[in-house]
Design an enzyme around this catalytic site. Sequence first.
Site, short mmCIF file in Angstrom:
data_model
loop_
_atom_site.label_atom_id
_atom_site.label_comp_id
_atom_site.label_asym_id
_atom_site.label_seq_id
_atom_site.Cartn_x
_atom_site.Cartn_y
_atom_site.Cartn_z
N HIS A 165 0.83 -1.22 0.07
CA HIS A 165 0.11 -0.14 -0.05
C HIS A 165 0.83 1.25 -0.04
O HIS A 165 1.99 1.24 0.91
CB HIS A 165 -1.01 -0.26 1.05
CG HIS A 165 -1.97 1.07 1.03
ND1 HIS A 165 -1.78 2.34 1.80
CD2 HIS A 165 -3.17 1.06 0.62
CE1 HIS A 165 -2.85 3.00 1.42
NE2 HIS A 165 -3.63 2.32 0.88
N LEU A 187 -10.69 -3.29 3.46
CA LEU A 187 -9.70 -2.67 2.91
C LEU A 187 -8.66 -2.04 3.32
O LEU A 187 -8.64 -1.18 4.37
CB LEU A 187 -10.56 -1.48 2.11
CG LEU A 187 -9.78 -0.32 1.21
CD1 LEU A 187 -9.25 -1.04 0.04
CD2 LEU A 187 -10.44 0.68 0.79
N ASP A 188 -7.40 -2.42 3.15
CA ASP A 188 -6.20 -1.89 3.54
C ASP A 188 -6.10 -2.08 5.05
O ASP A 188 -5.19 -1.47 5.83
CB ASP A 188 -5.96 -0.39 3.42
CG ASP A 188 -5.91 0.05 1.92
OD1 ASP A 188 -5.48 -0.75 0.94
OD2 ASP A 188 -6.29 1.03 1.38
N GLU A 189 -6.78 -3.13 5.45
CA GLU A 189 -6.59 -3.15 7.16
C GLU A 189 -6.26 -4.73 7.62
O GLU A 189 -6.41 -4.95 8.57
CB GLU A 189 -7.88 -3.03 7.72
CG GLU A 189 -8.65 -1.58 7.20
CD GLU A 189 -9.33 -0.81 8.59
OE1 GLU A 189 -9.87 -1.68 9.32
OE2 GLU A 189 -9.29 0.29 8.19
N ARG A 229 -3.58 -2.27 15.79
CA ARG A 229 -3.49 -2.27 14.12
C ARG A 229 -2.26 -2.99 13.89
O ARG A 229 -2.01 -3.55 12.62
CB ARG A 229 -3.35 -0.92 13.66
CG ARG A 229 -3.32 -0.68 12.33
CD ARG A 229 -4.46 -1.22 11.52
NE ARG A 229 -4.36 -1.14 10.05
CZ ARG A 229 -4.09 -2.24 9.71
NH1 ARG A 229 -3.54 -3.38 10.22
NH2 ARG A 229 -3.90 -2.22 8.28
#
Lengths: 278, 278, 278, 278
Positions: A186, A221-223, C205
């Site tokens: 990303h 998404l993107d996680e 995260r």
Amino acid sequence: MDEHIVLINCDDKKGLIYLITQAVLAQNLNIINNLEFVEKETNRFFMRTVIAGNLNQELLKNELYEKLPANAEIRIDKKRKKSVVILVSKEYHCLGDLLVRHHFGELRAHILAVISNHEVLKPFTESFGVPFHIISHEGISREDHEAEVLKKVATYSPEYLVLAKYMRILSNEFIRHFPDRIVNIHHSFLPAFIGANPYRQAFNRGVKIIGATSHFVTDALDEGPIIAQNVIPVNHTHSVKEMAKAGRDVEKIVLSQSLRLIFEDRVFVSGNRAIILE
Amino acid sequence: MDEHIVLINCDDKKGLIYLITQAVLAQNLNIINNLEFVEKETNRFFMRTVIAGNLNQELLKNELYEKLPANAEIRIDKKRKKSVVILVSKEYHCLGDLLVRHHFGELRAHILAVISNHEVLKPFTESFGVPFHIISHEGISREDHEAEVLKKVATYSPEYLVLAKYMRILSNEFIRHFPDRIVNIHHSFLPAFIGANPYRQAFNRGVKIIGATSHFVTDALDEGPIIAQNVIPVNHTHSVKEMAKAGRDVEKIVLSQSLRLIFEDRVFVSGNRAIILE
Amino acid sequence: MDEHIVLINCDDKKGLIYLITQAVLAQNLNIINNLEFVEKETNRFFMRTVIAGNLNQELLKNELYEKLPANAEIRIDKKRKKSVVILVSKEYHCLGDLLVRHHFGELRAHILAVISNHEVLKPFTESFGVPFHIISHEGISREDHEAEVLKKVATYSPEYLVLAKYMRILSNEFIRHFPDRIVNIHHSFLPAFIGANPYRQAFNRGVKIIGATSHFVTDALDEGPIIAQNVIPVNHTHSVKEMAKAGRDVEKIVLSQSLRLIFEDRVFVSGNRAIILE
Amino acid sequence: MDEHIVLINCDDKKGLIYLITQAVLAQNLNIINNLEFVEKETNRFFMRTVIAGNLNQELLKNELYEKLPANAEIRIDKKRKKSVVILVSKEYHCLGDLLVRHHFGELRAHILAVISNHEVLKPFTESFGVPFHIISHEGISREDHEAEVLKKVATYSPEYLVLAKYMRILSNEFIRHFPDRIVNIHHSFLPAFIGANPYRQAFNRGVKIIGATSHFVTDALDEGPIIAQNVIPVNHTHSVKEMAKAGRDVEKIVLSQSLRLIFEDRVFVSGNRAIILE
């Protein structure tokens, strides 16, 4: 001498290392590298052991399953190159970096093929002797496009899919075929600037550092779990285009770093976090 | 519950981890963290184990000495704060950083005293309630000065000496009293710019990065085992003075990082290299 | 010899540098440093000029206002220390770093006072001879608390307010009193992890890098112009608490860096971006 | 519209910027970017100006030579791609990075040819359509080998020579043909580990950071003006071979960074220091 890599994760309890090393010693083999980690939040034990010699993999696996907690996951494999299919769109920098490493035998993986929704990188890829398949997304539905990509990928049976600047969002349906086996790069320092045009977002926000993030692809998404990140300084003199340009060097290096970790069997996934033993 | 830290280093051989974990389990205790490393060049095994519970230290030590290779070195200690004496000259930044951390209980060590060959930092140090001793080097020989410093240090019996910008070179005679127990912060990215005026040297060489190095002090000037290093970018607009100023922030952070590693019992010395288990 | 700093920003047009240098030469003075930047997106010209000698500031200002585009903003001042009031809560690391630099004359600013909603840092601050005022937020409304803080700040008339880990969100009403004059250190790499508990967010995260951001405070929470950012690597072994601890060193260094830039008159604000000429 | 880049360096004196901008304005042209720097140690003024429009280069040059101090050096050129010949030995990573960028038009230079003392990189280079010449050093004297290389280079008349891991030391005689026009990538963080086997040196020294340095080649081995440097962290687990592997990513990125700066006409040489205006 052969090297075998044993990956174990299970609930933590007293004496796990003792039990595991005992089982290895029982085959009179030597542990040449051992890394372990206990994640306190989940009370989960992770271990990566490298064993040299004529390991009877089945025997060890059976013994470990007997001794270890019931929910143990155990993977044992010889140290060997993995197989990948790469998905790209139009940008060359990540693909170029991977193809050059591959060409000189330093990727720790076989690139079986490159698949793209555009044709622009075809001659470049083929000059490295790697098959290139164009599956255009134009004029067909997302479902149909993904189905075609999936069909093509299936002909290669790769262990991993690498999204080397593949600019299409994959459906959960697609992703479910490759759990923890799709790696994305990303173009930003996640979780900042999720989604489209991260360099425009970064410019507007006036950040002094930009970065890149390599992660497994999951539903969100993107996680997905982050494997590697890196950053470079920028300043007010950088236009959006210049930020993007500067960012490309970080992207390609971060993607390669994360693939090295994965292909060396160093990455565990624990919930949404990647545990990396090195 | 008490925590005990076991540090072991010995020649590597098959089954070491098994032997050690067995000895711990024999006391029915739990290993809460375990880190090990084998240095291939020397075939040396290093291990740091944290054990929770009522450990019988003597029992474990005796058992390990019996089972491990003859040249094994074993240290077992409760997790506790260390004690240090700090040596400084005139610069405040490293001392200030250490005193502030100490004041708020985050240094993992007791600062028993500060000794200096200058008086300038006395009021500042004493405002933190830490004793400050001036031992001027003027008008006396290096031998006599060192003897006085040594005598004063001896009254505190510290485990470590920290040279927080102490601008005098210590004799081998002095150093031999504290093997692997004197920590220095060198104002450059060693091994570049050994010796005096590193920022002037860095300026003349036109480097684009400067750094700082924390290391144990050994006989050879600035050549002891490196514990921590860090760098910052500079450019042609930095004067020597500005480089030095920018360098100070790196120096104080690197010194603190290295002390954290030492005070947490994470640093082994192997020849001229520091093995850091974290 | 005196040094004067001239800060100009106006719409860009042909010949601006010529006009400005002409006006300086007319007083027979020497430009010892000149930095300029044109922001293409806004077609705005920014210039920082250092002039040595007996500058007639009024004369230069009037001449420039005549020659430059109508919307020009011109600030001319002697090179001098600024004045600040610091707001803190309970954490010591940023305040400690600033007080130590201040004590040794290296902050380029006078710390007039420290104001806190807690009492814990009072003895520490006062040991540096700096006034410390406790204005508790307990038992009163946010409006009333801010009014009291504002009243106390007013007695010092500082040029800048520095939020050195002040854990309360300021109202727009409060902020409007100090446009582009309140500097905050945010304990994360903005725009990631806006708001509370950024280290918990970062842990969840699974990021591999954490950072700190210093920015001007504007209406939008944590969204004012960014002045400085820096990062450090973390990994899966860091607990939330350890991330926070590691983050503190970055926070204090980033805050100091941003203050150096501001106090040296190097920071322009253009919309939500900081233009930094150095 | 054409863009012209004007590079000026001369003794500093009052009013230089005024004189130069006046001369540009006289042709009714616009300065779209201007960067200047005065090196205090040498009292030398450096300026890089980008001018848009129909510049009469001769006219401007003559005017400037008249107005500026006698020792002024002035270069005026249109913004355009440079030309280079690359010298390599056996390692692929820097060459690969340059060829891929070149292939996609992002190098800001034409690679006219690659010359090597080994044949291993020939097929790879030629697959990019770039001529590759093998000039073996075996069986002939260094003088004769260099003479042959020089002869081959001369057939291309490149503006720059890039040593992309060319593992032979060039004679002063050779270097003198290309003053400030030979760019080398050195596999270490100079001035640490000058000379051969830097990664072995770094390993033995137990450093915690390694790096790479790009510099102009001058008479003194590895001591020419430094253009770019970067570093990465390493630790005790890295073998010499792994350090070298990790170092390669830094090397290729640093070399590309330095070439970008050179090809954009941003690098001045002042004695042994590089002044980089960006």
